[in-house]
Design a protein around this motif. Sequence first.
Motif, PDB file in Angstrom:
ATOM      1  N   GLY A 199      -4.380  -9.530  -2.740  1.00 53.90           N
ATOM      2  CA  GLY A 199      -3.981 -10.488  -1.708  1.00 53.90           C
ATOM      3  C   GLY A 199      -4.973 -10.636  -0.581  1.00 53.90           C
ATOM      4  O   GLY A 199      -6.149 -10.279  -0.695  1.00 53.90           O
ATOM      5  N   SER A 200      -4.466 -11.107   0.556  1.00 53.41           N
ATOM      6  CA  SER A 200      -5.326 -11.464   1.696  1.00 53.41           C
ATOM      7  C   SER A 200      -5.887 -10.255   2.414  1.00 53.41           C
ATOM      8  O   SER A 200      -6.833 -10.369   3.184  1.00 53.41           O
ATOM      9  N   GLY A 201      -5.329  -9.074   2.170  1.00 52.05           N
ATOM     10  CA  GLY A 201      -5.871  -7.867   2.790  1.00 52.05           C
ATOM     11  C   GLY A 201      -5.547  -7.763   4.269  1.00 52.05           C
ATOM     12  O   GLY A 201      -4.900  -8.626   4.864  1.00 52.05           O
ATOM     13  N   ILE A 202      -6.018  -6.658   4.866  1.00 50.58           N
ATOM     14  CA  ILE A 202      -5.761  -6.369   6.273  1.00 50.58           C
ATOM     15  C   ILE A 202      -7.098  -6.061   6.940  1.00 50.58           C
ATOM     16  O   ILE A 202      -7.887  -5.279   6.405  1.00 50.58           O
ATOM     17  N   ALA A 203      -7.330  -6.658   8.084  1.00 46.96           N
ATOM     18  CA  ALA A 203      -8.583  -6.405   8.810  1.00 46.96           C
ATOM     19  C   ALA A 203      -8.653  -4.940   9.236  1.00 46.96           C
ATOM     20  O   ALA A 203      -7.635  -4.326   9.558  1.00 46.96           O
ATOM     21  N   GLN A 204      -9.858  -4.382   9.234  1.00 51.17           N
ATOM     22  CA  GLN A 204     -10.045  -2.968   9.575  1.00 51.17           C
ATOM     23  C   GLN A 204      -9.457  -2.618  10.937  1.00 51.17           C
ATOM     24  O   GLN A 204      -8.835  -1.573  11.111  1.00 51.17           O
ATOM     25  N   GLN A 205      -9.627  -3.494  11.925  1.00 51.84           N
ATOM     26  CA  GLN A 205      -9.127  -3.188  13.268  1.00 51.84           C
ATOM     27  C   GLN A 205      -7.602  -3.207  13.343  1.00 51.84           C
ATOM     28  O   GLN A 205      -7.000  -2.683  14.278  1.00 51.84           O
ATOM     29  N   SER A 206      -6.963  -3.775  12.319  1.00 53.88           N
ATOM     30  CA  SER A 206      -5.500  -3.841  12.297  1.00 53.88           C
ATOM     31  C   SER A 206      -4.863  -2.644  11.612  1.00 53.88           C
ATOM     32  O   SER A 206      -3.679  -2.368  11.824  1.00 53.88           O
ATOM     33  N   LEU A 207      -5.600  -1.925  10.780  1.00 51.44           N
ATOM     34  CA  LEU A 207      -5.029  -0.840   9.989  1.00 51.44           C
ATOM     35  C   LEU A 207      -4.307   0.216  10.828  1.00 51.44           C
ATOM     36  O   LEU A 207      -3.247   0.708  10.409  1.00 51.44           O
TER      37      LEU A 207
ATOM     38  N   GLY B 103       6.330  13.394   2.514  1.00 49.13           N
ATOM     39  CA  GLY B 103       5.236  12.739   1.808  1.00 49.13           C
ATOM     40  C   GLY B 103       4.240  12.125   2.774  1.00 49.13           C
ATOM     41  O   GLY B 103       4.344  12.264   3.995  1.00 49.13           O
ATOM     42  N   LYS B 104       3.260  11.429   2.206  1.00 46.99           N
ATOM     43  CA  LYS B 104       2.228  10.762   3.005  1.00 46.99           C
ATOM     44  C   LYS B 104       2.028   9.356   2.473  1.00 46.99           C
ATOM     45  O   LYS B 104       2.176   9.107   1.272  1.00 46.99           O
ATOM     46  N   ILE B 105       1.700   8.450   3.382  1.00 48.14           N
ATOM     47  CA  ILE B 105       1.366   7.084   2.995  1.00 48.14           C
ATOM     48  C   ILE B 105       0.068   6.698   3.679  1.00 48.14           C
ATOM     49  O   ILE B 105      -0.110   6.954   4.876  1.00 48.14           O
ATOM     50  N   MET B 106      -0.847   6.129   2.906  1.00 50.51           N
ATOM     51  CA  MET B 106      -2.141   5.691   3.439  1.00 50.51           C
ATOM     52  C   MET B 106      -2.436   4.292   2.903  1.00 50.51           C
ATOM     53  O   MET B 106      -2.010   3.946   1.790  1.00 50.51           O
ATOM     54  N   ILE B 107      -3.150   3.522   3.709  1.00 45.17           N
ATOM     55  CA  ILE B 107      -3.494   2.163   3.298  1.00 45.17           C
ATOM     56  C   ILE B 107      -4.998   1.974   3.394  1.00 45.17           C
ATOM     57  O   ILE B 107      -5.611   2.272   4.426  1.00 45.17           O
ATOM     58  N   GLN B 108      -5.577   1.453   2.307  1.00 46.23           N
ATOM     59  CA  GLN B 108      -6.969   1.028   2.311  1.00 46.23           C
ATOM     60  C   GLN B 108      -6.966  -0.476   2.074  1.00 46.23           C
ATOM     61  O   GLN B 108      -6.316  -0.955   1.144  1.00 46.23           O
ATOM     62  N   SER B 109      -7.682  -1.190   2.924  1.00 48.61           N
ATOM     63  CA  SER B 109      -7.657  -2.646   2.798  1.00 48.61           C
ATOM     64  C   SER B 109      -8.844  -3.258   3.526  1.00 48.61           C
ATOM     65  O   SER B 109      -9.419  -2.647   4.432  1.00 48.61           O
ATOM     66  N   GLU B 110      -9.179  -4.470   3.096  1.00 48.55           N
ATOM     67  CA  GLU B 110     -10.175  -5.293   3.775  1.00 48.55           C
ATOM     68  C   GLU B 110      -9.703  -6.727   3.705  1.00 48.55           C
ATOM     69  O   GLU B 110      -9.077  -7.134   2.718  1.00 48.55           O
ATOM     70  N   SER B 111     -10.039  -7.490   4.735  1.00 46.72           N
ATOM     71  CA  SER B 111      -9.663  -8.905   4.728  1.00 46.72           C
ATOM     72  C   SER B 111     -10.221  -9.595   3.488  1.00 46.72           C
ATOM     73  O   SER B 111     -11.391  -9.419   3.136  1.00 46.72           O
ATOM     74  N   GLU B 112      -9.351 -10.353   2.831  1.00 48.05           N
ATOM     75  CA  GLU B 112      -9.683 -11.145   1.644  1.00 48.05           C
ATOM     76  C   GLU B 112     -10.067 -10.304   0.435  1.00 48.05           C
ATOM     77  O   GLU B 112     -10.552 -10.841  -0.556  1.00 48.05           O
ATOM     78  N   LYS B 113      -9.848  -8.985   0.484  1.00 48.02           N
ATOM     79  CA  LYS B 113     -10.213  -8.131  -0.648  1.00 48.02           C
ATOM     80  C   LYS B 113      -9.042  -7.301  -1.163  1.00 48.02           C
ATOM     81  O   LYS B 113      -9.222  -6.383  -1.945  1.00 48.02           O
ATOM     82  N   GLY B 114      -7.838  -7.614  -0.731  1.00 47.59           N
ATOM     83  CA  GLY B 114      -6.671  -6.928  -1.244  1.00 47.59           C
ATOM     84  C   GLY B 114      -6.367  -5.626  -0.524  1.00 47.59           C
ATOM     85  O   GLY B 114      -7.079  -5.217   0.402  1.00 47.59           O
TER      86      GLY B 114
END
Length: 196
Positions: free
Chosen positions: A130-138, A173-184
Amino acid sequence: LLANSENPDYAGKKIDQIGNQVQRLTRLVDTQLMIVRLNDASQLNTQAVDLHYVLDVLHHDALETYGEQPTLTIDVPQDLPMLLGDGAYLRTALEQILDNAYRFTPPDGHIKLTASPSDHSIVIHIVDTGSGIAQQSLPHVFKMFWREDQARSTPGFGLGLAVAKKIIDLHLGKIMIQSESEKGTDVMITLPTQVQ
């Protein structure tokens, strides 16, 4: 009053809009009540949880709710170890994450859910194109009511990931998110197979 309108098409459209807004408000209130309940670990109905079964039901429900676009694949071994936790809450956490993946992935995109055992835990990945999440938003994604989409062009209240994190935290448990804008986005959840 709308039912007595001289234009039945207009009245029907407005009645549908009102119904949809009532459903949105109901979902918001229900979610907030759940968040309050999740502040108390004693709310968990702890028992052995067959995560393979939970994910199978999640897959079926997702196809019923969202259809075939974007495509969803699930790769889960039959012999996953059992978890000790609250199956209903764990399913809710995964539903919230999967709902985000669907809302931010275009119809021609793809969502993949995998689960595998790893060192007294189960690791779940929900990966989308999908559209991903900008690094500064994570750093903000788990805050209640926070949304990257300030224009509100996509539906939602900004509560889904906050609810998911609360549930996963209660299961140690633990939850982590890796994302980039427009890269899922890749959401990784680690759940211990035994909760103390």
